[in-house]
Design a protein around this motif. Structure first.
Motif, PDB file in Angstrom:
ATOM      1  N   ILE A   6      40.194   3.848   8.396  1.00  0.00           N
ATOM      2  CA  ILE A   6      39.395   2.778   7.809  1.00  0.00           C
ATOM      3  C   ILE A   6      40.251   1.997   6.815  1.00  0.00           C
ATOM      4  CG2 ILE A   6      37.450   2.274   6.273  1.00  0.00           C
ATOM      5  CD1 ILE A   6      35.992   4.674   7.474  1.00  0.00           C
ATOM      6  N   HIS A   7      40.189   0.672   6.908  1.00  0.00           N
ATOM      7  CA  HIS A   7      40.857  -0.202   5.943  1.00  0.00           C
ATOM      8  C   HIS A   7      39.808  -0.776   4.995  1.00  0.00           C
ATOM      9  CE1 HIS A   7      44.675  -0.002   8.031  1.00  0.00           C
ATOM     10  NE2 HIS A   7      44.047  -0.249   9.183  1.00  0.00           N
ATOM     11  N   LEU A   8      40.175  -0.916   3.727  1.00  0.00           N
ATOM     12  CA  LEU A   8      39.232  -1.399   2.729  1.00  0.00           C
ATOM     13  C   LEU A   8      39.826  -2.529   1.893  1.00  0.00           C
ATOM     14  CD1 LEU A   8      37.658   1.899   1.296  1.00  0.00           C
ATOM     15  CD2 LEU A   8      36.686   0.346   2.997  1.00  0.00           C
ATOM     16  N   GLY A   9      38.994  -3.546   1.643  1.00  0.00           N
ATOM     17  CA  GLY A   9      39.343  -4.622   0.737  1.00  0.00           C
ATOM     18  C   GLY A   9      38.322  -4.691  -0.385  1.00  0.00           C
ATOM     19  N   ARG A  51      43.271   3.546  -3.277  1.00  0.00           N
ATOM     20  CA  ARG A  51      44.072   3.303  -2.076  1.00  0.00           C
ATOM     21  C   ARG A  51      43.505   2.207  -1.175  1.00  0.00           C
ATOM     22  NH1 ARG A  51      46.282   5.948  -5.383  1.00  0.00           N
ATOM     23  NH2 ARG A  51      47.440   7.898  -5.066  1.00  0.00           N
ATOM     24  N   PHE A  52      42.852   1.187  -1.782  1.00  0.00           N
ATOM     25  CA  PHE A  52      42.390   0.039  -1.007  1.00  0.00           C
ATOM     26  C   PHE A  52      43.592  -0.703  -0.421  1.00  0.00           C
ATOM     27  CE2 PHE A  52      38.350   0.917  -2.565  1.00  0.00           C
ATOM     28  CZ  PHE A  52      37.409  -0.067  -2.287  1.00  0.00           C
ATOM     29  N   ASP A  53      43.378  -1.316   0.728  1.00  0.00           N
ATOM     30  CA  ASP A  53      44.435  -2.104   1.344  1.00  0.00           C
ATOM     31  C   ASP A  53      44.703  -3.394   0.583  1.00  0.00           C
ATOM     32  OD1 ASP A  53      45.035  -1.049   4.413  1.00  0.00           O
ATOM     33  OD2 ASP A  53      43.056  -0.504   3.676  1.00  0.00           O
ATOM     34  N   LEU A  54      43.628  -4.000   0.058  1.00  0.00           N
ATOM     35  CA  LEU A  54      43.811  -5.331  -0.524  1.00  0.00           C
ATOM     36  C   LEU A  54      42.718  -5.676  -1.518  1.00  0.00           C
ATOM     37  CD1 LEU A  54      41.626  -7.549   1.020  1.00  0.00           C
ATOM     38  CD2 LEU A  54      43.049  -6.794   2.935  1.00  0.00           C
ATOM     39  N   VAL A  55      43.014  -6.614  -2.381  1.00  0.00           N
ATOM     40  CA  VAL A  55      42.033  -7.277  -3.228  1.00  0.00           C
ATOM     41  C   VAL A  55      41.976  -8.720  -2.746  1.00  0.00           C
ATOM     42  CG1 VAL A  55      43.751  -7.788  -5.008  1.00  0.00           C
ATOM     43  CG2 VAL A  55      41.318  -7.826  -5.579  1.00  0.00           C
ATOM     44  N   PHE A  56      40.767  -9.252  -2.613  1.00  0.00           N
ATOM     45  CA  PHE A  56      40.565 -10.561  -1.991  1.00  0.00           C
ATOM     46  C   PHE A  56      39.941 -11.522  -2.990  1.00  0.00           C
ATOM     47  CE2 PHE A  56      37.525 -12.959   1.031  1.00  0.00           C
ATOM     48  CZ  PHE A  56      38.378 -14.043   1.108  1.00  0.00           C
ATOM     49  N   ILE A  57      40.588 -12.672  -3.183  1.00  0.00           N
ATOM     50  CA  ILE A  57      40.105 -13.710  -4.094  1.00  0.00           C
ATOM     51  C   ILE A  57      39.563 -14.875  -3.274  1.00  0.00           C
ATOM     52  CG2 ILE A  57      40.661 -15.218  -6.034  1.00  0.00           C
ATOM     53  CD1 ILE A  57      41.002 -12.223  -6.628  1.00  0.00           C
ATOM     54  N   VAL A  58      38.252 -15.100  -3.346  1.00  0.00           N
ATOM     55  CA  VAL A  58      37.632 -16.219  -2.630  1.00  0.00           C
ATOM     56  C   VAL A  58      37.828 -17.500  -3.444  1.00  0.00           C
ATOM     57  CG1 VAL A  58      35.930 -14.687  -1.583  1.00  0.00           C
ATOM     58  CG2 VAL A  58      35.369 -15.868  -3.714  1.00  0.00           C
ATOM     59  N   ASP A  59      37.622 -18.642  -2.787  1.00  0.00           N
ATOM     60  CA  ASP A  59      37.803 -19.900  -3.503  1.00  0.00           C
ATOM     61  C   ASP A  59      37.086 -21.035  -2.801  1.00  0.00           C
ATOM     62  OD1 ASP A  59      38.926 -21.361  -5.677  1.00  0.00           O
ATOM     63  OD2 ASP A  59      40.436 -22.207  -4.347  1.00  0.00           O
ATOM     64  N   GLY A 389      37.512  -1.864   9.408  1.00  0.00           N
ATOM     65  CA  GLY A 389      37.414  -1.580   7.985  1.00  0.00           C
ATOM     66  C   GLY A 389      36.374  -2.479   7.359  1.00  0.00           C
ATOM     67  N   PHE A 390      36.374  -2.533   6.032  1.00  0.00           N
ATOM     68  CA  PHE A 390      35.314  -3.245   5.327  1.00  0.00           C
ATOM     69  C   PHE A 390      35.861  -3.953   4.086  1.00  0.00           C
ATOM     70  CE2 PHE A 390      33.703   0.579   7.324  1.00  0.00           C
ATOM     71  CZ  PHE A 390      32.585   0.148   8.012  1.00  0.00           C
ATOM     72  N   ASN A 391      35.265  -5.096   3.769  1.00  0.00           N
ATOM     73  CA  ASN A 391      35.490  -5.763   2.487  1.00  0.00           C
ATOM     74  C   ASN A 391      34.326  -5.402   1.578  1.00  0.00           C
ATOM     75  OD1 ASN A 391      37.899  -7.169   2.338  1.00  0.00           O
ATOM     76  ND2 ASN A 391      37.126  -8.910   3.485  1.00  0.00           N
ATOM     77  N   ILE A 392      34.587  -4.645   0.538  1.00  0.00           N
ATOM     78  CA  ILE A 392      33.545  -4.174  -0.367  1.00  0.00           C
ATOM     79  C   ILE A 392      33.393  -5.158  -1.531  1.00  0.00           C
ATOM     80  CG2 ILE A 392      32.711  -2.259  -1.769  1.00  0.00           C
ATOM     81  CD1 ILE A 392      33.188  -1.399   1.088  1.00  0.00           C
ATOM     82  N   HIS A 393      32.198  -5.708  -1.696  1.00  0.00           N
ATOM     83  CA  HIS A 393      31.929  -6.568  -2.852  1.00  0.00           C
ATOM     84  C   HIS A 393      31.801  -5.685  -4.096  1.00  0.00           C
ATOM     85  CE1 HIS A 393      31.211 -10.417  -0.746  1.00  0.00           C
ATOM     86  NE2 HIS A 393      30.910  -9.618   0.259  1.00  0.00           N
ATOM     87  N   ILE A 394      32.607  -5.979  -5.096  1.00  0.00           N
ATOM     88  CA  ILE A 394      32.613  -5.127  -6.288  1.00  0.00           C
ATOM     89  C   ILE A 394      31.262  -5.141  -6.993  1.00  0.00           C
ATOM     90  CG2 ILE A 394      33.558  -4.929  -8.633  1.00  0.00           C
ATOM     91  CD1 ILE A 394      36.287  -5.462  -7.523  1.00  0.00           C
ATOM     92  N   GLY A 395      30.665  -6.317  -7.203  1.00  0.00           N
ATOM     93  CA  GLY A 395      29.325  -6.381  -7.789  1.00  0.00           C
ATOM     94  C   GLY A 395      29.237  -5.717  -9.150  1.00  0.00           C
ATOM     95  N   HIS A 396      28.265  -4.816  -9.292  1.00  0.00           N
ATOM     96  CA  HIS A 396      28.074  -4.113 -10.561  1.00  0.00           C
ATOM     97  C   HIS A 396      29.181  -3.069 -10.743  1.00  0.00           C
ATOM     98  CE1 HIS A 396      24.116  -5.765 -11.628  1.00  0.00           C
ATOM     99  NE2 HIS A 396      23.929  -5.830 -10.319  1.00  0.00           N
TER     100      HIS A 396
END
Length: 449
Positions: A6-9, A51-59, A389-396
């Motif tokens: 599983i890959h995670l962002g 050990r997440f694969d990436l951090v994603f910055i939307v714009d 894999g999944f992109n996890i919204h950090i949220g709270h």
């Protein structure tokens, strides 16, 4: 072949993106979090520790008074990611940049700079821009039509890859004894003349250890899927359930094959929200609380028009039938989304109020429950080939902390998720190949020294 995992962002919209206008009321979130480098550093380090694969910055580059707090006041992605690169060592750094309102040479150079600063961890989320008002910020009277937007995007990515190949890997001997800094035979002028762009080149920066930034894409229209299948390496998407995820996954991989690509050259990662509590019942209660606390009806009505080119829906009678004629305003915006919203409202015979409420009272989330329940569901989707894999919204923040500290260990125990990074490049961790320099390939084929 490396074992599938599983890959995670980690998706960051600190003070609240669409559907979370009042997320910033959480006392753990500073009011200035979306422009606070300290907040982003902390979040990136937390994701890297897990050990997440990436951090994603939307714009995006157009706002109205109805835009969510994070959209109203946030840092530019590549500047932000360059700062994060100096505080992290393994996690990928992915930023959104539009092909509709950027000059290719300038953007490609900035992405290459991020890739070198991060030592091979950069990724580019390619977008065509759906916010119609953006055109006015760049001197245009109206937004490009769909065909033009996606035509520009296709050519832009191909041009970017050509520019990233300006220097072969061994183009800089930097030999003090001979005085040779550059092997001029390994610098390549481009002279690109396409339908939308004309660029001489070469790019004035070498490539990183991963060859070039990883290309991500998130379109769901037919044009968007073709773009992702032809040039995308990471695919961001959304799916409400496993059958929907499987349908998208199968379609994208099949399209990629038609473009002559192998299935493992694309990593499909739907965006999801996760709610973790001690029990499944408590998690559902927390999910309902978040839904009510993070979004008001007034905010939902204000942002409802975004896929319709920010059309003002407050002018309509809330209790009259949904104004399907408003769909025309989405033709140069997020048309696929606007079309889906309109079709759903018409099919259900909803009033405008009911359509807006539906954006607040969405179906129960798939990834809600105790740590073991959430882990089970993640693995179920992954094993069913509904995603890679999944992109996890950090949220709270408290909820994300429970995910990283309680769900991640279960995934690791079940052999579905890494315990340590495989690589210190984004490509390496995603299991993607390094793209060879086209000029080196030609040189090898022709036997040129």
């Amino acid at each position: 072949m490396a074992k599938r995992q599983i890959h995670l962002g980690a998706v960051t919209t600190p003070t609240g993106g669409p559907g979370q206008h009042t997320l910033w009321h959480d006392p753990e979130i500073p009011g200035d979090a979306s422009v606070s480098i300290d907040w982003y550093i902390k979040a990136a380090k937390q994701a890297e520790a897990a050990r997440f694969d990436l951090v994603f910055i939307v714009d995006s580059q157009f706002i109205t008074p109805h835009s969510p707090p994070h959209y109203l006041n946030r840092l530019e992605p590549l500047t932000l990611l360059s700062a994060l690169a100096t505080h992290t060592s393994n996690i990928g750094l992915v930023g959104t940049a539009t092909t509709s309102f950027n000059s290719p040479f300038n953007l490609v150079r900035r992405l290459a700079s991020l890739d070198l600063i991060s030592n091979g961890r950069a990724g580019w989320n390619v977008v065509t821009t759906g916010d119609a008002g953006t055109a006015a910020n760049y001197g245009l009277d109206e937004m490009y039509d769909y065909e033009t937007r996606y035509g520009r995007a296709q050519e832009f990515v191909e041009l970017a890859r050509a520019l990233w190949d300006s220097y072969e890997d061994d183009a800089f001997p930097r030999d003090r004894a001979t005085g040779q800094f550059l092997d001029r035979a390994k610098q390549h002028v481009l002279n690109w003349e396409g339908e939308f762009f004309k660029v001489r080149g070469p790019l004035n920066i070498e490539s990183s250890r991963q060859g070039a930034p990883v290309i991500f894409q998130a379109g769901d229209s037919d044009q968007g899927r073709n773009l992702g299948a032809s040039v995308g390496e990471g695919i961001f998407t959304h799916a409400p359930d496993i059958p929907s995820g499987q349908a998208f996954y199968t379609d994208l991989k099949a399209r990629a094959a038609r473009f002559g690509r192998a299935q493992d050259e694309l990593v499909v990662m739907p965006g999801i929200s996760v709610v973790v509590a001690d029990t499944d019942e408590e998690a559902r209660e927390l999910e309902a609380h978040y839904r009510d606390a993070d979004h008001t009806f007034a905010a939902a009505l204000g942002e409802f028009g975004r896929p319709f080119g920010w059309h003002d829906f407050s002018q309509y009678d809330l209790d009259a039938p949904f104004p399907a004629e408003a769909l025309v305003h989405g033709e140069r915006s997020f048309y696929t989304q606007a079309q889906a919203v309109t079709q759903r409202a018409v099919d259900n015979g909803w009033t405008l109020r009911q359509a807006v409420e539906a954006t607040r009272s969405a179906r129960k989330g798939e990834f809600v429950g105790s740590p073991s329940t959430v882990a089970d569901k993640l693995i179920e989707w992954w094993e069913a080939r509904a995603c890679d894999g999944f992109n996890i919204h950090i949220g709270h923040p408290a909820n994300f902390s429970r995910f990283t500290s309680e769900v991640i260990p279960i995934l690791q125990e079940r052999g579905a998720y890494r315990r340590e990074y495989e690589s210190d490049t984004l490509r390496g961790n995603l299991g993607l190949p390094v793209r060879p320099n086209r000029h080196t390939v030609r040189r090898d084929q022709e036997g040129i020294a």
